[in-house]
Design a protein around this motif. Structure first.
Motif, PDB file in Angstrom:
ATOM      1  N   GLY A  20       0.498  -1.092  -0.014  1.00  0.00           N
ATOM      2  CA  GLY A  20       0.048   0.166  -0.043  1.00  0.00           C
ATOM      3  C   GLY A  20       1.093   1.090   0.300  1.00  0.00           C
ATOM      4  N   LEU A  21       2.407   0.619   0.184  1.00  0.00           N
ATOM      5  CA  LEU A  21       3.072   2.770   0.422  1.00  0.00           C
ATOM      6  C   LEU A  21       2.869   2.724  -1.131  1.00  0.00           C
ATOM      7  N   VAL A  22       3.435   1.633  -1.475  1.00  0.00           N
ATOM      8  CA  VAL A  22       3.117   2.628  -3.411  1.00  0.00           C
ATOM      9  C   VAL A  22       1.938   2.906  -3.864  1.00  0.00           C
ATOM     10  N   GLY A  23       0.648   2.765  -3.853  1.00  0.00           N
ATOM     11  CA  GLY A  23      -0.498   3.506  -3.707  1.00  0.00           C
ATOM     12  C   GLY A  23      -0.588   5.315  -3.191  1.00  0.00           C
ATOM     13  N   MET A  24       0.546   4.431  -1.792  1.00  0.00           N
ATOM     14  CA  MET A  24       0.045   6.406  -0.801  1.00  0.00           C
ATOM     15  C   MET A  24       0.994   7.009  -1.262  1.00  0.00           C
ATOM     16  N   ALA A  25       2.347   6.631  -2.034  1.00  0.00           N
ATOM     17  CA  ALA A  25       3.394   7.556  -2.368  1.00  0.00           C
ATOM     18  C   ALA A  25       2.666   7.517  -3.576  1.00  0.00           C
ATOM     19  N   SER A  50       7.637  12.403  -2.580  1.00  0.00           N
ATOM     20  CA  SER A  50       6.422  11.752  -2.049  1.00  0.00           C
ATOM     21  C   SER A  50       6.533  10.573  -1.058  1.00  0.00           C
ATOM     22  N   LEU A  51       8.305   9.762  -1.288  1.00  0.00           N
ATOM     23  CA  LEU A  51       8.540   8.490  -0.882  1.00  0.00           C
ATOM     24  C   LEU A  51       8.934   9.185   0.554  1.00  0.00           C
ATOM     25  N   ASP A  52       9.947  10.833   0.634  1.00  0.00           N
ATOM     26  CA  ASP A  52      10.575  10.992   1.650  1.00  0.00           C
ATOM     27  C   ASP A  52       9.536  11.655   2.494  1.00  0.00           C
ATOM     28  N   ASP A  53       8.961  12.136   1.947  1.00  0.00           N
ATOM     29  CA  ASP A  53       7.349  12.120   2.936  1.00  0.00           C
ATOM     30  C   ASP A  53       6.758  11.658   3.097  1.00  0.00           C
ATOM     31  N   ILE A  54       6.227  10.806   2.731  1.00  0.00           N
ATOM     32  CA  ILE A  54       6.369   8.810   4.153  1.00  0.00           C
ATOM     33  C   ILE A  54       7.190   8.363   4.256  1.00  0.00           C
ATOM     34  N   LEU A  55       8.470   8.501   3.794  1.00  0.00           N
ATOM     35  CA  LEU A  55       9.193   7.268   4.384  1.00  0.00           C
ATOM     36  C   LEU A  55       9.909   8.049   5.561  1.00  0.00           C
ATOM     37  N   SER A  56       9.988   8.955   5.748  1.00  0.00           N
ATOM     38  CA  SER A  56      10.161   9.899   7.314  1.00  0.00           C
ATOM     39  C   SER A  56       8.929   9.939   8.147  1.00  0.00           C
TER      40      SER A  56
END
Length: 88
Positions: A20-25, A50-56
């Motif tokens: 779901g992380l991919v969809g969120m990104a 986008s990935l940095d915001d979510i992963l951080s």
């Protein structure tokens, strides 16, 4: 993955799971590209942000859901009118 030491824990705690992380990104990227800041960024920069915001952890699932609600009410980003403006 050393850039995000709590990545494994975060992935385990995501309601949508790691896939779901991919969809969120993707959804967060859709929102970002409609912001003033995002309009000035390349596609590659938007993906990284986008990935940095979510992963951080700066952006949570709830933030993405709220952003999706906002962009549903906005006009499509790529329209024929914009193409005519660029050509004319």
């Amino acid at each position: 993955m050393n850039d995000y030491p709590q990545l494994e824990e975060m992935l385990l705690n995501l309601k949508t799971g790691r896939y779901g992380l991919v969809g969120m990104a993707r959804d967060w990227l859709s929102y970002l590209q409609r912001t003033d800041e995002g309009k000035l960024m390349s596609r590659a920069e938007l993906i990284k942000k986008s990935l940095d915001d979510i992963l951080s952890g700066r952006v949570k699932e709830e933030d993405v859901t709220a952003a999706l609600g906002k962009i549903k009410n906005l006009p499509p980003e790529h329209s024929e009118e914009k193409e005519k403006e660029k050509k004319g």
